[in-house]
Design a protein around this motif. Structure first.
Motif, PDB file in Angstrom:
ATOM      1  N   LEU A  72       2.625  -4.880   7.301  1.00  0.00           N
ATOM      2  CA  LEU A  72       2.516  -5.287   8.703  1.00  0.00           C
ATOM      3  C   LEU A  72       3.288  -4.314   9.600  1.00  0.00           C
ATOM      4  O   LEU A  72       2.777  -3.868  10.628  1.00  0.00           O
ATOM      5  CB  LEU A  72       3.037  -6.716   8.880  1.00  0.00           C
ATOM      6  CG  LEU A  72       2.973  -7.278  10.295  1.00  0.00           C
ATOM      7  CD1 LEU A  72       1.531  -7.331  10.799  1.00  0.00           C
ATOM      8  CD2 LEU A  72       3.603  -8.665  10.337  1.00  0.00           C
ATOM      9  N   ALA A  73       4.507  -3.960   9.193  1.00  0.00           N
ATOM     10  CA  ALA A  73       5.299  -2.993   9.955  1.00  0.00           C
ATOM     11  C   ALA A  73       4.570  -1.650  10.040  1.00  0.00           C
ATOM     12  O   ALA A  73       4.570  -0.995  11.083  1.00  0.00           O
ATOM     13  CB  ALA A  73       6.678  -2.817   9.323  1.00  0.00           C
ATOM     14  N   HIS A  74       3.930  -1.251   8.944  1.00  0.00           N
ATOM     15  CA  HIS A  74       3.162  -0.003   8.943  1.00  0.00           C
ATOM     16  C   HIS A  74       2.076  -0.053  10.005  1.00  0.00           C
ATOM     17  O   HIS A  74       1.919   0.869  10.805  1.00  0.00           O
ATOM     18  CB  HIS A  74       2.552   0.250   7.564  1.00  0.00           C
ATOM     19  CG  HIS A  74       1.790   1.529   7.498  1.00  0.00           C
ATOM     20  ND1 HIS A  74       0.425   1.579   7.646  1.00  0.00           N
ATOM     21  CD2 HIS A  74       2.208   2.807   7.334  1.00  0.00           C
ATOM     22  CE1 HIS A  74       0.035   2.836   7.560  1.00  0.00           C
ATOM     23  NE2 HIS A  74       1.103   3.596   7.366  1.00  0.00           N
ATOM     24  N   THR A  75       1.332  -1.136  10.022  1.00  0.00           N
ATOM     25  CA  THR A  75       0.237  -1.290  10.980  1.00  0.00           C
ATOM     26  C   THR A  75       0.753  -1.357  12.413  1.00  0.00           C
ATOM     27  O   THR A  75       0.164  -0.755  13.318  1.00  0.00           O
ATOM     28  CB  THR A  75      -0.582  -2.564  10.662  1.00  0.00           C
ATOM     29  OG1 THR A  75      -1.115  -2.421   9.340  1.00  0.00           O
ATOM     30  CG2 THR A  75      -1.709  -2.770  11.643  1.00  0.00           C
ATOM     31  N   LEU A  76       1.851  -2.084  12.629  1.00  0.00           N
ATOM     32  CA  LEU A  76       2.351  -2.296  13.986  1.00  0.00           C
ATOM     33  C   LEU A  76       3.024  -1.073  14.594  1.00  0.00           C
ATOM     34  O   LEU A  76       2.870  -0.824  15.788  1.00  0.00           O
ATOM     35  CB  LEU A  76       3.327  -3.476  14.010  1.00  0.00           C
ATOM     36  CG  LEU A  76       2.722  -4.850  13.744  1.00  0.00           C
ATOM     37  CD1 LEU A  76       3.809  -5.917  13.728  1.00  0.00           C
ATOM     38  CD2 LEU A  76       1.664  -5.188  14.794  1.00  0.00           C
ATOM     39  N   PHE A  77       3.782  -0.296  13.789  1.00  0.00           N
ATOM     40  CA  PHE A  77       4.482   0.827  14.414  1.00  0.00           C
ATOM     41  C   PHE A  77       4.773   2.020  13.514  1.00  0.00           C
ATOM     42  O   PHE A  77       4.859   3.141  14.001  1.00  0.00           O
ATOM     43  CB  PHE A  77       5.781   0.363  15.087  1.00  0.00           C
ATOM     44  CG  PHE A  77       6.798  -0.241  14.173  1.00  0.00           C
ATOM     45  CD1 PHE A  77       7.752   0.547  13.548  1.00  0.00           C
ATOM     46  CD2 PHE A  77       6.803  -1.608  13.931  1.00  0.00           C
ATOM     47  CE1 PHE A  77       8.693  -0.007  12.703  1.00  0.00           C
ATOM     48  CE2 PHE A  77       7.756  -2.174  13.086  1.00  0.00           C
ATOM     49  CZ  PHE A  77       8.706  -1.374  12.472  1.00  0.00           C
ATOM     50  N   VAL A  78       4.933   1.863  12.214  1.00  0.00           N
ATOM     51  CA  VAL A  78       5.363   2.980  11.370  1.00  0.00           C
ATOM     52  C   VAL A  78       4.296   4.075  11.324  1.00  0.00           C
ATOM     53  O   VAL A  78       4.616   5.263  11.476  1.00  0.00           O
ATOM     54  CB  VAL A  78       5.742   2.503   9.954  1.00  0.00           C
ATOM     55  CG1 VAL A  78       6.008   3.690   9.028  1.00  0.00           C
ATOM     56  CG2 VAL A  78       6.952   1.578  10.005  1.00  0.00           C
TER      57      VAL A  78
ATOM     58  N   TRP B 263       6.692  -5.737   0.672  1.00  0.00           N
ATOM     59  CA  TRP B 263       5.303  -6.125   0.435  1.00  0.00           C
ATOM     60  C   TRP B 263       4.509  -6.297   1.719  1.00  0.00           C
ATOM     61  O   TRP B 263       4.311  -5.347   2.440  1.00  0.00           O
ATOM     62  CB  TRP B 263       5.246  -7.384  -0.440  1.00  0.00           C
ATOM     63  CG  TRP B 263       5.859  -7.173  -1.781  1.00  0.00           C
ATOM     64  CD1 TRP B 263       5.311  -6.495  -2.826  1.00  0.00           C
ATOM     65  CD2 TRP B 263       7.142  -7.597  -2.219  1.00  0.00           C
ATOM     66  NE1 TRP B 263       6.180  -6.488  -3.883  1.00  0.00           N
ATOM     67  CE2 TRP B 263       7.313  -7.163  -3.546  1.00  0.00           C
ATOM     68  CE3 TRP B 263       8.176  -8.318  -1.614  1.00  0.00           C
ATOM     69  CZ2 TRP B 263       8.449  -7.411  -4.274  1.00  0.00           C
ATOM     70  CZ3 TRP B 263       9.311  -8.571  -2.348  1.00  0.00           C
ATOM     71  CH2 TRP B 263       9.435  -8.117  -3.660  1.00  0.00           C
ATOM     72  N   VAL B 264       4.074  -7.511   1.985  1.00  0.00           N
ATOM     73  CA  VAL B 264       3.201  -7.781   3.138  1.00  0.00           C
ATOM     74  C   VAL B 264       3.902  -7.450   4.448  1.00  0.00           C
ATOM     75  O   VAL B 264       3.282  -6.921   5.370  1.00  0.00           O
ATOM     76  CB  VAL B 264       2.718  -9.254   3.131  1.00  0.00           C
ATOM     77  CG1 VAL B 264       1.941  -9.577   4.376  1.00  0.00           C
ATOM     78  CG2 VAL B 264       1.881  -9.521   1.891  1.00  0.00           C
TER      79      VAL B 264
ATOM     80  N   SER C 260       0.813  -1.210   0.000  1.00  0.00           N
ATOM     81  CA  SER C 260       0.000   0.000   0.000  1.00  0.00           C
ATOM     82  C   SER C 260       0.846   1.260   0.000  1.00  0.00           C
ATOM     83  O   SER C 260       1.895   1.322   0.643  1.00  0.00           O
ATOM     84  CB  SER C 260      -0.907   0.022   1.229  1.00  0.00           C
ATOM     85  OG  SER C 260      -1.713  -1.127   1.256  1.00  0.00           O
ATOM     86  N   VAL C 261       0.351   2.264  -0.707  1.00  0.00           N
ATOM     87  CA  VAL C 261       0.904   3.606  -0.598  1.00  0.00           C
ATOM     88  C   VAL C 261       0.049   4.323   0.435  1.00  0.00           C
ATOM     89  O   VAL C 261      -1.182   4.315   0.360  1.00  0.00           O
ATOM     90  CB  VAL C 261       0.880   4.351  -1.946  1.00  0.00           C
ATOM     91  CG1 VAL C 261       1.320   5.794  -1.765  1.00  0.00           C
ATOM     92  CG2 VAL C 261       1.767   3.639  -2.965  1.00  0.00           C
TER      93      VAL C 261
END
Length: 157
Positions: free
Chosen positions: A126-132, A121-122, A2-3
């Motif tokens: 996941l990193a975006h959702t968890l902390f970024v 990718w995925v 995702s962007v």
């Protein structure tokens, strides 16, 4: 894959010329970046004012104190109105940051629009959702508070 996009708007009770003067100087970025990131400009060529094509190199420590190299290019500058920085090397697969400035009664409205994408990718999503996502929101909130501390705020309506 995702962007993502962040938009932050802040009204500052100083004139456009003074606002532009502060934000168009790369060395001032450290003053509005959280201390835990240990932000440091490492560029050998460091002019006082930004210009189109300028390369700025940084070292940041956004996670667990691990140093990351980041290089951005100032791709667009419209004096007193906007500038754009784009990552050339660093932690994102896309980083496009627009900085817009416009005069408003008794001050300046500053708008940041950042489009970014994480690699892997995925795993990046996941990193975006968890902390970024939260970390970027916190960085922009810190900046909002620091700018208000430095330049003041408009009285509540």
């Amino acid at each position: 894959m995702s962007v993502h996009c962040i938009k932050a708007v802040q009204t500052i009770p100083i004139g456009l010329e003074a606002t532009w003067d502060f934000f168009s100087r790369p060395d001032n970025l450290q003053a509005i970046t959280p201390a835990y990131m240990r932000f440091q400009i490492t560029s050998k060529h460091r002019p006082e004012r930004m210009y189109p094509g300028q390369i700025i190199e940084y070292k940041v420590r956004p996670l667990l104190g691990i140093p990351l190299y980041w290089m951005t290019e100032i791709t667009h500058v419209v004096e007193g109105k906007l500038f754009v920085d784009e990552q050339r090397f660093g932690p994102y697969s896309l980083w496009h940051h627009q900085h817009h400035f416009r005069e408003v009664p008794n001050g300046t409205e500053m708008t940041d629009i950042v489009h970014y994408k994480l690699p892997l990718w995925v795993l990046g999503d996941l990193a975006h959702t968890l902390f970024v996502e939260k970390q970027l929101a916190d960085i922009f909130e810190y900046r909002r508070k620091k700018v208000a501390e430095m330049f003041g705020t408009f009285p509540p309506l």
